[in-house]
Design a protein around this motif. Structure first.
Motif, PDB file in Angstrom:
ATOM      1  N   ALA A   1       0.828  -1.211   0.000  1.00  0.00           N
ATOM      2  CA  ALA A   1       0.000   0.000   0.000  1.00  0.00           C
ATOM      3  C   ALA A   1       0.860   1.259   0.000  1.00  0.00           C
ATOM      4  O   ALA A   1       0.550   2.233  -0.703  1.00  0.00           O
ATOM      5  CB  ALA A   1      -0.936  -0.001   1.202  1.00  0.00           C
ATOM      6  N   LEU A   2       1.943   1.272   0.761  1.00  0.00           N
ATOM      7  CA  LEU A   2       2.830   2.434   0.782  1.00  0.00           C
ATOM      8  C   LEU A   2       3.542   2.611  -0.557  1.00  0.00           C
ATOM      9  O   LEU A   2       3.707   3.740  -1.031  1.00  0.00           O
ATOM     10  CB  LEU A   2       3.847   2.312   1.914  1.00  0.00           C
TER      11      LEU A   2
ATOM     12  N   ALA B   1       3.113   5.832  -3.012  1.00  0.00           N
ATOM     13  CA  ALA B   1       4.262   6.606  -3.498  1.00  0.00           C
ATOM     14  C   ALA B   1       4.267   6.670  -5.023  1.00  0.00           C
ATOM     15  O   ALA B   1       4.534   7.729  -5.605  1.00  0.00           O
ATOM     16  CB  ALA B   1       5.565   5.994  -2.986  1.00  0.00           C
ATOM     17  N   LEU B   2       3.964   5.557  -5.681  1.00  0.00           N
ATOM     18  CA  LEU B   2       3.906   5.565  -7.152  1.00  0.00           C
ATOM     19  C   LEU B   2       2.813   6.492  -7.659  1.00  0.00           C
ATOM     20  O   LEU B   2       3.009   7.214  -8.641  1.00  0.00           O
ATOM     21  CB  LEU B   2       3.677   4.144  -7.669  1.00  0.00           C
ATOM     22  N   LEU B   3       1.661   6.490  -7.002  1.00  0.00           N
ATOM     23  CA  LEU B   3       0.574   7.376  -7.419  1.00  0.00           C
ATOM     24  C   LEU B   3       0.937   8.842  -7.194  1.00  0.00           C
ATOM     25  O   LEU B   3       0.643   9.693  -8.035  1.00  0.00           O
ATOM     26  CB  LEU B   3      -0.709   7.027  -6.664  1.00  0.00           C
ATOM     27  N   GLU B   4       1.585   9.140  -6.070  1.00  0.00           N
ATOM     28  CA  GLU B   4       1.953  10.537  -5.785  1.00  0.00           C
ATOM     29  C   GLU B   4       3.023  11.036  -6.753  1.00  0.00           C
ATOM     30  O   GLU B   4       2.899  12.126  -7.327  1.00  0.00           O
ATOM     31  CB  GLU B   4       2.424  10.682  -4.345  1.00  0.00           C
ATOM     32  N   VAL B   5       4.056  10.251  -6.959  1.00  0.00           N
ATOM     33  CA  VAL B   5       5.127  10.653  -7.874  1.00  0.00           C
ATOM     34  C   VAL B   5       4.597  10.720  -9.310  1.00  0.00           C
ATOM     35  O   VAL B   5       4.894  11.661 -10.052  1.00  0.00           O
ATOM     36  CB  VAL B   5       6.325   9.677  -7.769  1.00  0.00           C
ATOM     37  N   GLY B   6       3.800   9.730  -9.695  1.00  0.00           N
ATOM     38  CA  GLY B   6       3.233   9.721 -11.038  1.00  0.00           C
ATOM     39  C   GLY B   6       2.285  10.878 -11.282  1.00  0.00           C
ATOM     40  O   GLY B   6       2.297  11.490 -12.351  1.00  0.00           O
ATOM     41  N   GLY B   7       1.447  11.191 -10.297  1.00  0.00           N
ATOM     42  CA  GLY B   7       0.534  12.322 -10.441  1.00  0.00           C
ATOM     43  C   GLY B   7       1.270  13.633 -10.586  1.00  0.00           C
ATOM     44  O   GLY B   7       0.909  14.483 -11.418  1.00  0.00           O
TER      45      GLY B   7
ATOM     46  N   ALA C   1      -4.588  10.536 -10.644  1.00  0.00           N
ATOM     47  CA  ALA C   1      -3.571   9.807  -9.889  1.00  0.00           C
ATOM     48  C   ALA C   1      -3.457  10.343  -8.465  1.00  0.00           C
ATOM     49  O   ALA C   1      -3.344   9.565  -7.511  1.00  0.00           O
ATOM     50  CB  ALA C   1      -2.219   9.886 -10.597  1.00  0.00           C
ATOM     51  N   LEU C   2      -3.514  11.657  -8.309  1.00  0.00           N
ATOM     52  CA  LEU C   2      -3.420  12.224  -6.959  1.00  0.00           C
ATOM     53  C   LEU C   2      -4.678  11.935  -6.139  1.00  0.00           C
ATOM     54  O   LEU C   2      -4.599  11.749  -4.930  1.00  0.00           O
ATOM     55  CB  LEU C   2      -3.135  13.726  -7.044  1.00  0.00           C
ATOM     56  N   PHE C   3      -5.827  11.882  -6.804  1.00  0.00           N
ATOM     57  CA  PHE C   3      -7.055  11.480  -6.117  1.00  0.00           C
ATOM     58  C   PHE C   3      -6.940  10.034  -5.638  1.00  0.00           C
ATOM     59  O   PHE C   3      -7.281   9.718  -4.498  1.00  0.00           O
ATOM     60  CB  PHE C   3      -8.268  11.652  -7.039  1.00  0.00           C
ATOM     61  N   ALA C   4      -6.431   9.158  -6.513  1.00  0.00           N
ATOM     62  CA  ALA C   4      -6.242   7.755  -6.146  1.00  0.00           C
ATOM     63  C   ALA C   4      -5.232   7.622  -5.005  1.00  0.00           C
ATOM     64  O   ALA C   4      -5.394   6.772  -4.128  1.00  0.00           O
ATOM     65  CB  ALA C   4      -5.788   6.950  -7.360  1.00  0.00           C
ATOM     66  N   TYR C   5      -4.212   8.478  -5.000  1.00  0.00           N
ATOM     67  CA  TYR C   5      -3.249   8.495  -3.887  1.00  0.00           C
ATOM     68  C   TYR C   5      -3.959   8.809  -2.580  1.00  0.00           C
ATOM     69  O   TYR C   5      -3.738   8.142  -1.562  1.00  0.00           O
ATOM     70  CB  TYR C   5      -2.147   9.517  -4.158  1.00  0.00           C
ATOM     71  N   GLY C   6      -4.818   9.822  -2.596  1.00  0.00           N
ATOM     72  CA  GLY C   6      -5.559  10.181  -1.390  1.00  0.00           C
ATOM     73  C   GLY C   6      -6.439   9.054  -0.887  1.00  0.00           C
ATOM     74  O   GLY C   6      -6.524   8.800   0.321  1.00  0.00           O
ATOM     75  N   VAL C   7      -7.062   8.361  -1.803  1.00  0.00           N
ATOM     76  CA  VAL C   7      -7.892   7.211  -1.418  1.00  0.00           C
ATOM     77  C   VAL C   7      -7.013   6.085  -0.877  1.00  0.00           C
ATOM     78  O   VAL C   7      -7.340   5.468   0.145  1.00  0.00           O
ATOM     79  CB  VAL C   7      -8.736   6.728  -2.618  1.00  0.00           C
TER      80      VAL C   7
END
Length: 100
Positions: A9-10, A14-20, A42-48
């Motif tokens: 999950a971490l 991290a991949l979603l945050e960096v990718g976004g 991607a940043l929305f998915a990171y938040g979820v």
């Protein structure tokens, strides 16, 4: 959560945050609306991904920062970006004396 699922999950977060961030930067530099839309998704998915599990993310923040750092360095080096600070950075002499 088991430690394996927490690590996955971490890493996903991290991949979603960096990718976004990379997608939004791509949208800004090229004026591409697709970059903004994909980056926002991607940043929305990171938040979820960070807030949906039943964990105390505050207690895992130090581990997440380490995972985020490693992922961001891998992504930056794979894109040909420098992972070391530029010469104008005053910390560079202290951190990387061989570069001077």
């Amino acid at each position: 959560m088991r430690s394996t699922s927490v690590a996955v999950a971490l890493l996903l977060a991290a991949l979603l945050e960096v990718g976004g961030d990379a997608l939004i930067r791509w949208g800004l530099r090229g004026g591409r609306a697709a970059g903004f839309i994909a980056g926002a998704a991607a940043l929305f998915a990171y938040g979820v991904a960070v807030n949906a599990p039943r964990w105390d993310f505050g207690r895992l923040m130090g581990v997440y920062i380490a995972v985020f750092f490693i992922v961001s360095q891998i992504v930056a080096s794979s894109r040909g970006a420098s992972v070391q600070p530029r010469r104008c950075c005053w910390e560079a002499r202290w951190l990387w004396p061989a570069a001077w």
